[in-house]
Design a protein around this motif. Structure first.
Motif, PDB file in Angstrom:
ATOM      1  N   ALA A 272       1.027  -1.429   0.032  1.00 53.79           N
ATOM      2  CA  ALA A 272       0.051  -0.026  -0.293  1.00 53.79           C
ATOM      3  C   ALA A 272       0.792   1.559  -0.172  1.00 53.79           C
ATOM      4  N   LEU A 273       1.994   1.313   0.829  1.00 51.25           N
ATOM      5  CA  LEU A 273       2.242   2.659   0.468  1.00 51.25           C
ATOM      6  C   LEU A 273       3.498   2.379  -0.243  1.00 51.25           C
ATOM      7  N   ARG A 274       4.296   1.562  -1.413  1.00 47.67           N
ATOM      8  CA  ARG A 274       3.996   1.727  -2.235  1.00 47.67           C
ATOM      9  C   ARG A 274       3.447   2.213  -3.260  1.00 47.67           C
ATOM     10  N   PHE A 275       2.271   1.856  -3.269  1.00 49.82           N
ATOM     11  CA  PHE A 275       1.046   2.337  -4.115  1.00 49.82           C
ATOM     12  C   PHE A 275       0.162   3.551  -4.066  1.00 49.82           C
ATOM     13  N   MET A 276       0.861   4.047  -2.853  1.00 53.27           N
ATOM     14  CA  MET A 276       0.923   5.143  -2.770  1.00 53.27           C
ATOM     15  C   MET A 276       1.520   6.482  -3.122  1.00 53.27           C
ATOM     16  N   GLY A 277       2.801   6.078  -3.086  1.00 54.29           N
ATOM     17  CA  GLY A 277       3.653   6.251  -4.100  1.00 54.29           C
ATOM     18  C   GLY A 277       3.325   6.462  -5.709  1.00 54.29           C
ATOM     19  N   LEU A 278       3.834   5.608  -6.261  1.00 53.78           N
ATOM     20  CA  LEU A 278       3.541   5.425  -7.287  1.00 53.78           C
ATOM     21  C   LEU A 278       1.910   6.479  -7.941  1.00 53.78           C
ATOM     22  N   PHE A 279       0.804   6.139  -7.121  1.00 53.89           N
ATOM     23  CA  PHE A 279      -0.038   7.120  -7.575  1.00 53.89           C
ATOM     24  C   PHE A 279      -0.198   8.727  -7.583  1.00 53.89           C
ATOM     25  N   GLY A 280       0.746   8.797  -6.027  1.00 53.13           N
ATOM     26  CA  GLY A 280       1.391  10.352  -6.176  1.00 53.13           C
ATOM     27  C   GLY A 280       2.210  11.149  -7.599  1.00 53.13           C
ATOM     28  N   LEU A 281       3.277   9.805  -7.978  1.00 55.90           N
ATOM     29  CA  LEU A 281       3.640  10.365  -8.946  1.00 55.90           C
ATOM     30  C   LEU A 281       2.957  10.627 -10.342  1.00 55.90           C
ATOM     31  N   ASP A 282       1.901   9.195 -10.856  1.00 58.76           N
ATOM     32  CA  ASP A 282       0.876   9.798 -11.690  1.00 58.76           C
ATOM     33  C   ASP A 282       0.387  10.469 -11.633  1.00 58.76           C
ATOM     34  N   ILE A 283      -0.177  10.905 -10.220  1.00 61.92           N
ATOM     35  CA  ILE A 283      -1.096  12.364 -10.310  1.00 61.92           C
ATOM     36  C   ILE A 283      -0.219  13.774 -10.829  1.00 61.92           C
TER      37      ILE A 283
ATOM     38  N   TYR B 170      -3.768  -0.228 -11.269  1.00 66.29           N
ATOM     39  CA  TYR B 170      -4.011   0.591 -10.255  1.00 66.29           C
ATOM     40  C   TYR B 170      -4.617  -1.031  -9.332  1.00 66.29           C
ATOM     41  N   GLU B 171      -6.250  -1.981 -10.414  1.00 66.93           N
ATOM     42  CA  GLU B 171      -6.698  -2.658 -10.028  1.00 66.93           C
ATOM     43  C   GLU B 171      -5.292  -4.240  -9.220  1.00 66.93           C
ATOM     44  N   GLN B 172      -4.343  -4.356 -10.091  1.00 69.58           N
ATOM     45  CA  GLN B 172      -3.939  -5.590  -9.321  1.00 69.58           C
ATOM     46  C   GLN B 172      -3.503  -4.754  -8.782  1.00 69.58           C
ATOM     47  N   ALA B 173      -2.782  -3.597  -8.146  1.00 67.08           N
ATOM     48  CA  ALA B 173      -1.753  -3.456  -6.764  1.00 67.08           C
ATOM     49  C   ALA B 173      -3.012  -3.364  -5.982  1.00 67.08           C
ATOM     50  N   LEU B 174      -4.336  -3.167  -6.426  1.00 62.19           N
ATOM     51  CA  LEU B 174      -5.941  -2.953  -5.104  1.00 62.19           C
ATOM     52  C   LEU B 174      -5.948  -4.708  -4.608  1.00 62.19           C
ATOM     53  N   LYS B 175      -5.841  -5.280  -5.622  1.00 64.14           N
ATOM     54  CA  LYS B 175      -6.039  -6.633  -5.315  1.00 64.14           C
ATOM     55  C   LYS B 175      -4.841  -7.544  -4.194  1.00 64.14           C
ATOM     56  N   GLU B 176      -3.378  -7.194  -4.619  1.00 69.90           N
ATOM     57  CA  GLU B 176      -2.419  -7.748  -4.197  1.00 69.90           C
ATOM     58  C   GLU B 176      -3.024  -7.266  -2.111  1.00 69.90           C
ATOM     59  N   MET B 177      -3.216  -5.506  -2.761  1.00 67.68           N
ATOM     60  CA  MET B 177      -2.537  -5.043  -1.120  1.00 67.68           C
ATOM     61  C   MET B 177      -4.114  -6.034   0.197  1.00 67.68           C
ATOM     62  N   PHE B 178      -4.859  -6.087  -0.994  1.00 69.53           N
ATOM     63  CA  PHE B 178      -6.290  -6.063  -0.196  1.00 69.53           C
ATOM     64  C   PHE B 178      -6.505  -8.196  -0.089  1.00 69.53           C
ATOM     65  N   ALA B 179      -5.947  -8.685  -1.080  1.00 71.51           N
ATOM     66  CA  ALA B 179      -6.237  -9.862  -0.746  1.00 71.51           C
ATOM     67  C   ALA B 179      -7.622 -10.095  -1.302  1.00 71.51           C
ATOM     68  N   CYS B 180      -7.935  -9.742  -3.253  1.00 68.41           N
ATOM     69  CA  CYS B 180      -9.092  -9.921  -3.164  1.00 68.41           C
ATOM     70  C   CYS B 180      -8.993 -10.187  -4.999  1.00 68.41           C
TER      71      CYS B 180
END
Length: 163
Positions: free
Chosen positions: A61-72, A153-163
């Motif tokens: 999740a921390l890695r994803f937030m960094g990636l998402f911030g860079l994407d913004i 995004y979707e793949q990262a969310l699936k990994e973070m929440f194991a869904c």
């Protein structure tokens, strides 16, 4: 007892911090009002909040937030260049992104992430067909946009929440 007063403690903290930033709080009265709002808003909206699935990979999740911030940041730059340039070069499009995840909370979170990225807005999360409808300011290749949303995004969310 504490859960009855603060059903969503992180939301309360975010409301309080946002209030302090927006008001540029310097007085005790303004901070007290922010604290009251931070308690009252989650209490009034508690019935509307679904129970999110547990976050099983917080480091992801921390890695994803960094990636998402860079994407913004990069999307802001790209959109600024696009709207300053000739508008006839833009290829706006509605794109249906098929979702692999099946959790309503995570699907809504994905829609919010897409909307926060400049140049795209999620219009609908169709939970019957599990499709995210996205409007893109410039999507000359809709398949590339679908791949980007699913892979970044979707793949990262699936990994973070194991869904």
């Amino acid at each position: 007892m504490m859960r009855a007063i603060l059903p969503h403690p992180r939301l309360s903290l975010m409301v309080f911090l946002l209030w302090a930033v927006i008001t540029n709080a310097a007085s005790l009265g303004v901070l007290v009002l922010g604290a009251v709002l931070a308690i009252v808003i989650p209490l009034l909206t508690h019935d509307f909040w679904p129970d999110p699935p547990p976050l099983v990979r917080p480091w992801r999740a921390l890695r994803f937030m960094g990636l998402f911030g860079l994407d913004i940041v990069t999307a802001n730059w790209r959109v600024a260049r696009q709207i300053i340039g000739p508008l006839h070069r833009l290829s706006p499009a509605f794109v249906e992104v098929p979702l692999d995840l099946r959790d309503p909370f995570i699907a809504t979170l994905l829609g919010s992430i897409v909307s926060l990225t400049p140049g795209t807005v999620s219009i609908d999360v169709d939970q019957q067909r599990w499709v995210l409808l996205v409007h893109a300011l410039d999507a000359p290749n809709p398949e590339a946009l679908i791949s980007e949303i699913k892979e970044r995004y979707e793949q990262a969310l699936k990994e973070m929440f194991a869904c």
